[in-house]
Scaffold this active site. Sequence first.
Site, mmCIF file in Angstrom:
data_model
loop_
_atom_site.group_PDB
_atom_site.id
_atom_site.type_symbol
_atom_site.label_atom_id
_atom_site.label_comp_id
_atom_site.label_asym_id
_atom_site.label_seq_id
_atom_site.Cartn_x
_atom_site.Cartn_y
_atom_site.Cartn_z
ATOM 1 N N HIS A 1 1.044 -0.934 -0.230
ATOM 2 C CA HIS A 1 0.406 -0.475 -0.064
ATOM 3 C C HIS A 1 0.881 1.225 -0.220
ATOM 4 C CE1 HIS A 1 -4.438 -1.323 0.384
ATOM 5 N NE2 HIS A 1 -3.778 -2.432 1.036
ATOM 6 N N LYS B 1 -9.867 13.231 4.508
ATOM 7 C CA LYS B 1 -9.201 12.144 4.679
ATOM 8 C C LYS B 1 -8.471 12.458 6.084
ATOM 9 C CE LYS B 1 -7.431 13.579 0.817
ATOM 10 N NZ LYS B 1 -7.381 12.787 -0.493
ATOM 11 N N ARG B 2 -7.360 10.984 6.103
ATOM 12 C CA ARG B 2 -6.764 11.302 7.040
ATOM 13 C C ARG B 2 -6.145 11.859 7.136
ATOM 14 N NH1 ARG B 2 -6.891 6.725 11.298
ATOM 15 N NH2 ARG B 2 -4.446 8.466 11.999
ATOM 16 N N LYS C 1 -0.062 14.048 2.405
ATOM 17 C CA LYS C 1 -1.379 14.519 2.155
ATOM 18 C C LYS C 1 -1.919 15.704 1.680
ATOM 19 C CE LYS C 1 -3.915 9.978 3.232
ATOM 20 N NZ LYS C 1 -4.666 10.016 1.990
ATOM 21 N N THR D 1 -8.185 6.587 -2.278
ATOM 22 C CA THR D 1 -10.111 6.093 -2.853
ATOM 23 C C THR D 1 -11.228 7.286 -2.830
ATOM 24 O OG1 THR D 1 -10.570 4.734 -1.201
ATOM 25 C CG2 THR D 1 -9.079 3.692 -2.490
ATOM 26 N N LYS E 1 -14.840 8.107 -4.714
ATOM 27 C CA LYS E 1 -16.109 8.329 -4.423
ATOM 28 C C LYS E 1 -16.487 10.062 -4.850
ATOM 29 C CE LYS E 1 -14.540 6.194 -0.177
ATOM 30 N NZ LYS E 1 -13.590 6.492 1.142
HETATM 31 C C1 LIG Z 1 -12.310 6.649 1.444
HETATM 32 C C2 LIG Z 1 -12.198 6.765 3.608
HETATM 33 C C3 LIG Z 1 -11.523 7.163 3.598
HETATM 34 C C4 LIG Z 1 -9.512 7.086 2.347
HETATM 35 O O1 LIG Z 1 -9.674 8.145 1.858
HETATM 36 P P1 LIG Z 1 -7.842 8.568 0.502
HETATM 37 O O2 LIG Z 1 -8.653 10.337 0.832
HETATM 38 O O3 LIG Z 1 -8.468 8.402 -0.355
HETATM 39 O O4 LIG Z 1 -6.897 8.950 1.965
HETATM 40 C C5 LIG Z 1 -10.439 6.878 4.572
HETATM 41 N N1 LIG Z 1 -11.378 6.986 5.628
HETATM 42 C C6 LIG Z 1 -12.885 6.805 5.019
HETATM 43 C C7 LIG Z 1 -13.934 7.895 6.566
HETATM 44 C C8 LIG Z 1 -13.119 6.991 4.570
HETATM 45 O O5 LIG Z 1 -14.840 6.659 3.354
#
Ligand SMILES: *Cc1c(COP(=O)(O)O)cnc(C)c1O
Length: 898
Positions: A426, A628-629, A634, A745, A749
């Site tokens: 990953h 996101k985290r 990031k 991911t 979305k």
């Molecule tokens: C999809 C998702 C992530 C991943 O987000 P990235 O922007 O791809 O790092 C993290 N937390 C939650 C709750 C998600 O649904």
Amino acid sequence: MAPSFSTSNDLIRGEPRSPQHVPRLTRRVSGFLPQEIKTIDASIPLRSRELWEKNSIQKFNEENGFAKKFVGHVETSLARSMYNCDELAAYEATSLSVRDNLLIDWNRTQQKITTREPKRVYYLSLEFLMGRALDNALINMSSNGKCGDREGGTSREFVKKGLDDLGFNLETVLKREPDAGLGNGGLGRLAACFVDSMATKNIPAWGYGLRYEYGIFAQKIINGYQVETPDYWLNSGNPWEIERTEIQVPITFYGYVDRANGDTTTLSASQWVGGERVLAVAHDFPVPGFKTNTVNNLRLWKAKPTTEFDFAKFNSGDYKNSVDQQQRAESITAVLYPNDNFTEGKELRLKQQYFWCAASLHDIVRRFKKSKRPWREFPDKIAIQLNDTHPTLAIVELQRILVDLEKLDWHEAWDIVTHTFAYTNHTVMQEALEKWPINLFGNLLPRHLEIIFDVNWFFLQEVHKKFPKDTEILRNVSIIEETSPERQVRMAFLAVIGSHHVNGVAELHSQLIRTTIFKDFAKVFGNKKFTNVTNGITPRRWLKQANPKLAALIGEAISDPEQNYLLNMSKLTTLAEKASDYEFQIKWNSVKEQNKLRLADYIKELNGGVEVINREHIRNTLFDIQVKRMHEYKRQQMNIFGVIYRYFCMKDMLNAGKTIEEVAVKYPRKVSIFGGKSAAGYYMAKLVIRLINSVAEVINTDRDIQDLLKVFFIPDYNVSKAEIIIPASDLSEHISTAGTEGSGTSNMKFVMNGGLIIGTVDGANIEITREIGEDNIFLFGHLSESVEDLRFKHQYNHVPLPSSLERVLNGLDDFTEFKGEFKPLTDSIKHQGDYYIVSDDFDSYIATHHLVDETFHHSKHEWIKKSILSVANIGFFSSDRCIDEYASTIWNVEPLSS
Ligand SMILES: *Cc1c(COP(=O)(O)O)cnc(C)c1O
């Protein structure tokens, strides 16, 4: 005792183990032997089967059937009545009723798999970020009459009606469910999307993980700072889990390898005498597929004490201590480690990993043994996918089972092992690669460390044969890293060596693992072992569940009112025909507006009912979202610096005598929304959270700029929040330093929900661009090829900052009462080499935001067209496509036919 292990250097030079290499140990009084794997058979007699079948329970399939079930569960399972049935009880009774339907299909699915014996997939993941289960089950159960639905209505509709008749509202009942937050971020959510797709695609597959008592912590924001509070998600019980007290696997730790009875080599069956034993109890969660009868299983293990008793301690009068020690067993599955893309080298974490791998392997092997097939057929019947290196011990554990318990020859065993496992990497970031000090490792798992040394020895021999003149390569590929003060086990290397395929999660990332962290392995194994499977997301949760209005509009537009396109997302391409259709654009935009209002309502609720986003202007307000985290790579810091720069420029215009209307032309309406948790010990990420909240406080209360700019940090970002936030975006930010994000991911979305992206040329952004077209995404910034040079330049030359960023960094004290509070953020850029190259990307980031504003505010129809075209071409990122790829290129498995 300190067993004398050969160093990897000895192993390269030396002979295979000779008896004197094997430490002679004396047998201790107490200790636990890992148990032999037995199978269970408890079929009822043939003569009783007819009676049994006649009395099998039936699925409900209309609102009256549901009501009957519901009341039954309230009165018996919950032991309540109509006089004390609150919303929580309604949620529980609804879930138990729906679960009954799922379990009927679960039993049929599992029975079918047992009798047909197809090849099975086991997906091992330390994290499953499932979110809520009830709405998802209601959506997935719907299959137009096939799966318990009557004609003309879906399960969700008649359950809604049934609840309504009983005096409850489905939407509010759904909100009673706590998120199953058994993961940190992308990696855990990927596992959740994959189990959904595997069930939907009728793949005979089980997930294996841990049942943490505390999932990812709940985030509170107090005075702008993140405060972590425990997520005791099982507080009110969990109607979705089935505790299987009949499935308890004894797991051994510590101890020693007994060679007192004449063993002369570590390569044949050895006796590991454990010093501690706990039990792994199975907890099962049904995983329903969409519009199919397949219901797969997610098995999560919980640790509990054994009933074995340390008589030695007891006899020495230490009763209290012997009970205490037993009680500590439960701590193994107490809490999820809250790090995303970072490893913490704590013994408890390694204990979690072994506990989980050993329990899962025991279960898998037991099931295989029931088939009475020869061991060599193991890889023909079983594919095990490792989600990152966390389950790498499973490789070693299977080798141990085959050699020590099943008495197979070492090489025969290793051949089975390496044809069974495949590993998904990953990340290429060093701080995220797992390494364990050999003393810690060997103390907890003495026999496993021996096996690793032997695996390494044979592997290095092979490499040496292949590259006899290259001594450097042996050091580079050895599982044991020769670091001071202590040697370490490199789990990623072990995973590569023990697997038949290694995949990255987006094309760029898969190319990077071949050329950076695994480049020497690519030389040894050739490129074919290294493949790519670009990540995906389930459109059931991320489109239909999160955005039912858009899902319905799409269905209507492509003449698919039953929304079967959710099973074949390439069907969305015909949506492109409507991209310029004015009427359709209006409808499309209206759905977006409703979702923006829904989020505005949520933000208002968070703010104690005070309106913060001007609802009248909502259609002319750009919703710019980064959730996101929190991570330096990031680059949420770059985002908030951009917001600050915009604010400063607006203030400059006002100070120079411009009117607010003139400011609005250059800086039109925007709300900047952030959300995300930081690891508890991640100082810089937490400081960015504080900065965002501090900036929000200043900007949101500055009446000079009126409502032109707003900033929000939404606390406690999780799956159910994501379902509200993501459909409301006009623009989302995926702005990692090029080469650092595996895939991402949430980018998928957002696009699936009609949002556009501002992003760097990184991770899956690249393939998203390929699919939707470069006119429909706002890319900026340096490419991954340049990053190394830029970092080098920062290290060795003094590079002046762009004046824009200089201005921001000099102005950070405007946002805090503590002078210098944000200095670490400034220092990281100015004095510590700007590792994430924020300064190099900043100006093109700002310029790209201007282009975004321009398009959104002055070419709205162009904007909507881009949005429609993006959704039309996002089908590739369905996790169903991922599962097809894994199934055909890595697992070699086929769907179960009906
Ligand atoms: C999809 C998702 C992530 C991943 O987000 P990235 O922007 O791809 O790092 C993290 N937390 C939650 C709750 C998600 O649904």
